[in-house]
Scaffold this active site. Structure first.
Site, PDB file in Angstrom:
ATOM      1  N   THR A 243       0.799  -1.323   0.051  1.00 29.70           N
ATOM      2  CA  THR A 243       0.063   0.055   0.114  1.00 29.70           C
ATOM      3  C   THR A 243       0.818   1.190  -0.129  1.00 29.70           C
ATOM      4  O   THR A 243       1.771   1.642   0.863  1.00 29.70           O
ATOM      5  CB  THR A 243      -0.980   0.166   1.321  1.00 29.70           C
ATOM      6  OG1 THR A 243      -1.781  -1.297   1.208  1.00 29.70           O
ATOM      7  CG2 THR A 243      -1.730   1.153   1.147  1.00 29.70           C
ATOM      8  N   ASP A 247       2.993   5.732  -4.507  1.00 24.99           N
ATOM      9  CA  ASP A 247       2.914   7.052  -3.945  1.00 24.99           C
ATOM     10  C   ASP A 247       4.526   7.242  -3.442  1.00 24.99           C
ATOM     11  O   ASP A 247       5.013   8.487  -3.939  1.00 24.99           O
ATOM     12  CB  ASP A 247       1.845   7.279  -2.905  1.00 24.99           C
ATOM     13  CG  ASP A 247       0.439   6.845  -3.333  1.00 24.99           C
ATOM     14  OD1 ASP A 247       0.332   6.803  -4.611  1.00 24.99           O
ATOM     15  OD2 ASP A 247      -0.217   6.361  -2.523  1.00 24.99           O
ATOM     16  N   SER A 286       5.852   3.663   6.412  1.00 24.59           N
ATOM     17  CA  SER A 286       6.750   3.105   5.955  1.00 24.59           C
ATOM     18  C   SER A 286       7.851   3.669   5.182  1.00 24.59           C
ATOM     19  O   SER A 286       8.655   2.908   4.497  1.00 24.59           O
ATOM     20  CB  SER A 286       6.316   1.760   5.233  1.00 24.59           C
ATOM     21  OG  SER A 286       5.805   2.143   4.172  1.00 24.59           O
TER      22      SER A 286
HETATM   23  O1  RIB Z   1      -1.856   4.737  -3.014  1.00 20.14           O
HETATM   24  C1  RIB Z   1      -2.362   4.183  -1.698  1.00 20.14           C
HETATM   25  C2  RIB Z   1      -3.562   5.097  -1.175  1.00 20.14           C
HETATM   26  O2  RIB Z   1      -4.544   4.748  -2.225  1.00 20.14           O
HETATM   27  C3  RIB Z   1      -3.937   4.905   0.025  1.00 20.14           C
HETATM   28  O3  RIB Z   1      -3.361   5.364   1.463  1.00 20.14           O
HETATM   29  C4  RIB Z   1      -5.520   4.856   0.172  1.00 20.14           C
HETATM   30  O4  RIB Z   1      -5.770   6.068   0.973  1.00 20.14           O
HETATM   31  C5  RIB Z   1      -5.852   5.155  -1.175  1.00 20.14           C
HETATM   32  O5  RIB Z   1      -5.895   6.485  -1.684  1.00 20.14           O
END
Ligand code: RIB
Length: 315
Positions: A243, A247, A286
């Site tokens: 997760t 990003d 993380s």
């Molecule tokens: O890319 C991960 C994110 O996607 C998570 O933190 C969640 O909030 C969604 O927006």
């Protein structure tokens, strides 16, 4: 002393992630039990801002939250990471929420209630960007805010000579005018194929500039007009939770560009930040700092190690 780095400005989403760990994902209509539950700060915009700020680059988030406990939790983590939240406004809608399932392999499934993230107004965002952005700054956005908001932010940024980076996630179609306002587009393979039937090469033809396609266990590739493709292998990682890995890649890329690096170096740093991000639970919690990034880059002077355990870009 060199010149101070440019800044990273992120126009994007703030969510609170409600995470349940399950041994395996349930099928439609099925219930799977036995999972631990935890609450983490998240949202692609907030995650990208935290990833950049953790690397020591001045970073600002332009976003909307509600008047609720989730907003307080999100803002506390953003501030602790060093993100300037003075352009995060409270609106009459709940803070965004992401319901996340993480299975035993670290893969995730996510459902989002956008809430306040869809209460950003393009003219207001344009004004907030214009008041803060400068030449050489890096403005990052993604598709957890509306494409009208992205378009307004990019127009403001480009007017003063800032660079624009779009992570077209979650996957959605985007108007040609928005794509044309991107200096750097960072899709994964699925997003690239949705934006142009010919994938990343076709996107490059459409937008010019640069396309950085993340390729999961195969790393990433950098495509630039008139230049040979550059392949970046994936860095080795002990995968716990993917997760926010995409990003982290985007935030790491933006921070490295803001420091004045070229695209090849920035893609390598981004791949290392993404690898480090999958080694702990949650998204922002993380993300590595500059020292951790340096160590991972030094471990792999020649690029990266392939094979089992490489991190996979979320599809
Ligand atoms: O890319 C991960 C994110 O996607 C998570 O933190 C969640 O909030 C969604 O927006």
């Amino acid at each position: 002393m060199g010149a101070p780095p440019h800044r990273v400005l992120v126009v994007g989403s703030v969510n609170v992630d409600l995470v349940t760990h399950v041994p395996r994902f349930p099928a439609p209509g099925e219930t799977v039990g036995g999972g631990d539950f935890s609450v983490h700060p998240g949202g692609k915009g907030a995650n990208q801002a935290v990833a950049a700020a953790r690397l020591g680059v001045p970073t600002m988030l332009i976003a909307a939250v509600g008047h609720d406990d989730h907003a307080r939790l999100a803002l506390r983590h953003l501030t602790a990471a060093g993100v300037d939240t003075s352009a995060v406004h409270a609106v009459e809608a709940p803070t965004g929420v992401a319901q996340i399932l993480v299975d035993a392999s670290g893969e995730n499934l996510i459902a989002i209630a956008a809430g306040a993230n869809h209460h950003l107004h393009p003219p207001d965002v344009a004004a907030r960007v214009a008041a803060r952005v400068g030449p050489g700054d890096v403005l990052v956005s993604n598709l957890e805010v509306t494409t009208e908001v992205v378009a307004a932010a990019f127009e403001s940024a480009r007017r003063v000579g800032a660079r624009t980076v779009l992570n077209p996630a979650p996957a959605a179609r985007v108007d040609a005018e928005v794509l044309a306002a991107c200096d750097v587009l960072v899709p994964n393979e699925h997003e690239a194929a949705l934006l142009a039937p010919g994938g990343a090469p076709a996107l490059l033809t459409e937008i010019g500039g640069a396309v950085i396609e993340t390729l999961g266990a195969r790393g990433a590739r950098l495509l630039r007009t008139g230049q040979p493709e550059v392949r970046q292998p994936a860095f080795h990682a002990r995968v716990v939770d993917t997760t926010g890995a995409g990003d982290a890649f985007v935030g790491g890329l933006a921070a490295t560009l803001a420091r004045g690096a070229g695209l090849v170096e920035a893609v390598r740093a981004a791949a290392a930040v993404g690898a480090l991000a999958v080694e702990g639970f949650g998204a922002q919690t993380s993300f590595p700092d500059a020292q951790e990034l340096r160590s991972r880059l030094d471990e792999h002077e020649d690029g990266a190690a392939g094979g089992a355990g490489v991190w996979r870009t979320p599809r």
